[in-house]
Design a protein around this motif. Sequence first.
Motif, PDB file in Angstrom:
ATOM      1  N   SER A 157       0.801  -1.235   0.000  1.00 38.43           N
ATOM      2  CA  SER A 157       0.000   0.000   0.000  1.00 38.43           C
ATOM      3  C   SER A 157       0.828   1.276   0.000  1.00 38.43           C
ATOM      4  O   SER A 157       0.277   2.368  -0.120  1.00 38.43           O
ATOM      5  CB  SER A 157      -0.948   0.014   1.205  1.00 38.43           C
ATOM      6  N   ALA A 158       2.148   1.163   0.122  1.00 39.47           N
ATOM      7  CA  ALA A 158       2.998   2.355   0.102  1.00 39.47           C
ATOM      8  C   ALA A 158       2.805   3.109  -1.213  1.00 39.47           C
ATOM      9  O   ALA A 158       2.954   2.534  -2.294  1.00 39.47           O
ATOM     10  CB  ALA A 158       4.465   1.954   0.275  1.00 39.47           C
ATOM     11  N   GLN A 159       2.440   4.374  -1.123  1.00 40.59           N
ATOM     12  CA  GLN A 159       2.191   5.218  -2.301  1.00 40.59           C
ATOM     13  C   GLN A 159       1.161   4.589  -3.246  1.00 40.59           C
ATOM     14  O   GLN A 159       1.257   4.714  -4.469  1.00 40.59           O
ATOM     15  CB  GLN A 159       3.501   5.521  -3.042  1.00 40.59           C
ATOM     16  N   ALA A 160       0.193   3.905  -2.663  1.00 42.63           N
ATOM     17  CA  ALA A 160      -0.901   3.310  -3.439  1.00 42.63           C
ATOM     18  C   ALA A 160      -2.167   3.379  -2.586  1.00 42.63           C
ATOM     19  O   ALA A 160      -2.094   3.598  -1.381  1.00 42.63           O
ATOM     20  CB  ALA A 160      -0.581   1.854  -3.788  1.00 42.63           C
ATOM     21  N   THR A 161      -3.314   3.196  -3.210  1.00 43.51           N
ATOM     22  CA  THR A 161      -4.565   3.255  -2.460  1.00 43.51           C
ATOM     23  C   THR A 161      -4.930   1.883  -1.901  1.00 43.51           C
ATOM     24  O   THR A 161      -4.565   0.851  -2.469  1.00 43.51           O
ATOM     25  CB  THR A 161      -5.729   3.739  -3.347  1.00 43.51           C
ATOM     26  N   ASP A 162      -5.653   1.885  -0.783  1.00 43.55           N
ATOM     27  CA  ASP A 162      -6.132   0.620  -0.215  1.00 43.55           C
ATOM     28  C   ASP A 162      -7.033  -0.101  -1.206  1.00 43.55           C
ATOM     29  O   ASP A 162      -6.996  -1.327  -1.302  1.00 43.55           O
ATOM     30  CB  ASP A 162      -6.906   0.881   1.085  1.00 43.55           C
ATOM     31  N   VAL A 163      -7.837   0.646  -1.950  1.00 45.64           N
ATOM     32  CA  VAL A 163      -8.740   0.047  -2.939  1.00 45.64           C
ATOM     33  C   VAL A 163      -7.940  -0.708  -3.994  1.00 45.64           C
ATOM     34  O   VAL A 163      -8.261  -1.849  -4.353  1.00 45.64           O
ATOM     35  CB  VAL A 163      -9.623   1.128  -3.614  1.00 45.64           C
ATOM     36  N   GLY A 164      -6.867  -0.089  -4.494  1.00 49.43           N
ATOM     37  CA  GLY A 164      -6.024  -0.722  -5.500  1.00 49.43           C
ATOM     38  C   GLY A 164      -5.327  -1.969  -4.970  1.00 49.43           C
ATOM     39  O   GLY A 164      -5.224  -2.981  -5.666  1.00 49.43           O
ATOM     40  N   VAL A 165      -4.872  -1.896  -3.723  1.00 45.91           N
ATOM     41  CA  VAL A 165      -4.220  -3.050  -3.102  1.00 45.91           C
ATOM     42  C   VAL A 165      -5.216  -4.187  -2.923  1.00 45.91           C
ATOM     43  O   VAL A 165      -4.918  -5.355  -3.218  1.00 45.91           O
ATOM     44  CB  VAL A 165      -3.582  -2.671  -1.751  1.00 45.91           C
ATOM     45  N   ASN A 166      -6.421  -3.862  -2.449  1.00 45.75           N
ATOM     46  CA  ASN A 166      -7.443  -4.900  -2.237  1.00 45.75           C
ATOM     47  C   ASN A 166      -7.811  -5.615  -3.538  1.00 45.75           C
ATOM     48  O   ASN A 166      -8.061  -6.827  -3.540  1.00 45.75           O
ATOM     49  CB  ASN A 166      -8.698  -4.289  -1.610  1.00 45.75           C
ATOM     50  N   LYS A 167      -7.850  -4.871  -4.644  1.00 47.10           N
ATOM     51  CA  LYS A 167      -8.167  -5.495  -5.936  1.00 47.10           C
ATOM     52  C   LYS A 167      -7.092  -6.500  -6.329  1.00 47.10           C
ATOM     53  O   LYS A 167      -7.388  -7.577  -6.845  1.00 47.10           O
ATOM     54  CB  LYS A 167      -8.292  -4.416  -7.019  1.00 47.10           C
ATOM     55  N   ALA A 168      -5.844  -6.140  -6.068  1.00 43.01           N
ATOM     56  CA  ALA A 168      -4.733  -7.032  -6.417  1.00 43.01           C
ATOM     57  C   ALA A 168      -4.703  -8.257  -5.507  1.00 43.01           C
ATOM     58  O   ALA A 168      -4.555  -9.392  -5.968  1.00 43.01           O
ATOM     59  CB  ALA A 168      -3.406  -6.266  -6.333  1.00 43.01           C
ATOM     60  N   THR A 169      -4.858  -8.034  -4.209  1.00 46.11           N
ATOM     61  CA  THR A 169      -4.759  -9.158  -3.271  1.00 46.11           C
ATOM     62  C   THR A 169      -5.977 -10.076  -3.338  1.00 46.11           C
ATOM     63  O   THR A 169      -5.889 -11.246  -2.948  1.00 46.11           O
ATOM     64  CB  THR A 169      -4.561  -8.664  -1.825  1.00 46.11           C
ATOM     65  N   ALA A 170      -7.082  -9.563  -3.863  1.00 50.27           N
ATOM     66  CA  ALA A 170      -8.262 -10.428  -4.050  1.00 50.27           C
ATOM     67  C   ALA A 170      -7.954 -11.542  -5.052  1.00 50.27           C
ATOM     68  O   ALA A 170      -8.564 -12.622  -5.012  1.00 50.27           O
ATOM     69  CB  ALA A 170      -9.456  -9.600  -4.530  1.00 50.27           C
ATOM     70  N   LYS A 171      -7.009 -11.295  -5.929  1.00 48.82           N
ATOM     71  CA  LYS A 171      -6.575 -12.315  -6.892  1.00 48.82           C
ATOM     72  C   LYS A 171      -5.399 -13.125  -6.351  1.00 48.82           C
ATOM     73  O   LYS A 171      -5.277 -14.326  -6.616  1.00 48.82           O
ATOM     74  CB  LYS A 171      -6.181 -11.648  -8.219  1.00 48.82           C
ATOM     75  N   LEU A 172      -4.532 -12.441  -5.591  1.00 49.72           N
ATOM     76  CA  LEU A 172      -3.325 -13.097  -5.089  1.00 49.72           C
ATOM     77  C   LEU A 172      -3.596 -14.064  -3.931  1.00 49.72           C
ATOM     78  O   LEU A 172      -3.158 -15.221  -3.967  1.00 49.72           O
ATOM     79  CB  LEU A 172      -2.311 -12.043  -4.633  1.00 49.72           C
ATOM     80  N   TYR A 173      -4.310 -13.595  -2.915  1.00 54.26           N
ATOM     81  CA  TYR A 173      -4.437 -14.393  -1.687  1.00 54.26           C
ATOM     82  C   TYR A 173      -5.156 -15.737  -1.847  1.00 54.26           C
ATOM     83  O   TYR A 173      -4.798 -16.695  -1.158  1.00 54.26           O
ATOM     84  CB  TYR A 173      -5.073 -13.563  -0.572  1.00 54.26           C
ATOM     85  N   PRO A 174      -6.135 -15.863  -2.735  1.00 57.84           N
ATOM     86  CA  PRO A 174      -6.719 -17.202  -2.932  1.00 57.84           C
ATOM     87  C   PRO A 174      -5.711 -18.208  -3.510  1.00 57.84           C
ATOM     88  O   PRO A 174      -5.867 -19.423  -3.350  1.00 57.84           O
ATOM     89  CB  PRO A 174      -7.868 -16.942  -3.914  1.00 57.84           C
ATOM     90  N   VAL A 175      -4.678 -17.685  -4.173  1.00 56.68           N
ATOM     91  CA  VAL A 175      -3.658 -18.538  -4.785  1.00 56.68           C
ATOM     92  C   VAL A 175      -2.469 -18.742  -3.843  1.00 56.68           C
ATOM     93  O   VAL A 175      -1.942 -19.846  -3.712  1.00 56.68           O
ATOM     94  CB  VAL A 175      -3.163 -17.917  -6.117  1.00 56.68           C
ATOM     95  N   ALA A 176      -2.063 -17.649  -3.186  1.00 59.17           N
ATOM     96  CA  ALA A 176      -0.899 -17.701  -2.283  1.00 59.17           C
ATOM     97  C   ALA A 176      -1.086 -16.691  -1.163  1.00 59.17           C
ATOM     98  O   ALA A 176      -1.184 -15.484  -1.440  1.00 59.17           O
ATOM     99  CB  ALA A 176       0.375 -17.401  -3.061  1.00 59.17           C
ATOM    100  N   ASN A 177      -1.142 -17.172   0.074  1.00 60.79           N
ATOM    101  CA  ASN A 177      -1.332 -16.248   1.198  1.00 60.79           C
ATOM    102  C   ASN A 177      -0.537 -16.647   2.441  1.00 60.79           C
ATOM    103  O   ASN A 177      -0.903 -16.305   3.562  1.00 60.79           O
ATOM    104  CB  ASN A 177      -2.822 -16.118   1.542  1.00 60.79           C
ATOM    105  N   THR A 178       0.567 -17.370   2.224  1.00 59.66           N
ATOM    106  CA  THR A 178       1.490 -17.707   3.306  1.00 59.66           C
ATOM    107  C   THR A 178       2.898 -17.358   2.834  1.00 59.66           C
ATOM    108  O   THR A 178       3.132 -17.219   1.621  1.00 59.66           O
ATOM    109  CB  THR A 178       1.440 -19.206   3.649  1.00 59.66           C
ATOM    110  N   PRO A 179       3.845 -17.219   3.765  1.00 56.05           N
ATOM    111  CA  PRO A 179       5.219 -16.938   3.323  1.00 56.05           C
ATOM    112  C   PRO A 179       5.744 -17.985   2.342  1.00 56.05           C
ATOM    113  O   PRO A 179       6.405 -17.643   1.356  1.00 56.05           O
ATOM    114  CB  PRO A 179       6.007 -16.962   4.641  1.00 56.05           C
TER     115      PRO A 179
END
Length: 202
Positions: A31-53
């Motif tokens: 979220s650094a220098q980005a909006t929470d809305v933009g981050v949420n859109k990206a992580t909505a695709k990322l976290y179902p695929v990968a959400n652990t270290p």
Amino acid sequence: MFRRLREANPNPTTELTYTSPFELLVSVVLSAQATDVGVNKATAKLYPVANTPETIYALGEDGLIPYINTIGLYRSKAKHVIGLCKMLIELHTSTVPNDRASLEALPGVGRKTANVVLNTIFKQPTMAVDTHIFRLANRTGLATSKTVLDVEKKLLKNIPAEFMLDAHHWLILHGRYVCQARKPKCGECIIVDLCDYKAKTV
């Protein structure tokens, strides 16, 4: 000031979407220098695929970039997130540490990010000063200074203890939606009479 903010929003929280401490940590880094809305859109695709270290680290930078390339500075952020995952796996048994020194040692994690995690996840009375809170603190007179760290220290000193845990979220939301940079909505502000800002729009 904080009594009114609490009455208007008794349970404030981050607008970043997360289901674990690790997800929040990654989202705050993104979220650094980005909006929470933009981050949420990206992580909505990322976290179902990968959400652990382990699963994000397995993607590698090249595998992570397609998920976050709609976010500003995505290449450097991909590098940070992969490095962060590696350190969590190797040094912290894949768990998010609950102390500032360990958090700030992670790639892409500065004081502000550490404060968000410590406050939101570990319920520590920290103050993460972003552009919204910096502006709001100076405008209202709550904490005036030209440096972010000084504003943070003054806020920690000036905010009554009973409000400290939620203060970060009240201030960031008020700065984001009411005390906006270009044209503050003073006519809608519930603390307008307590504010020192000379250029009020009422």
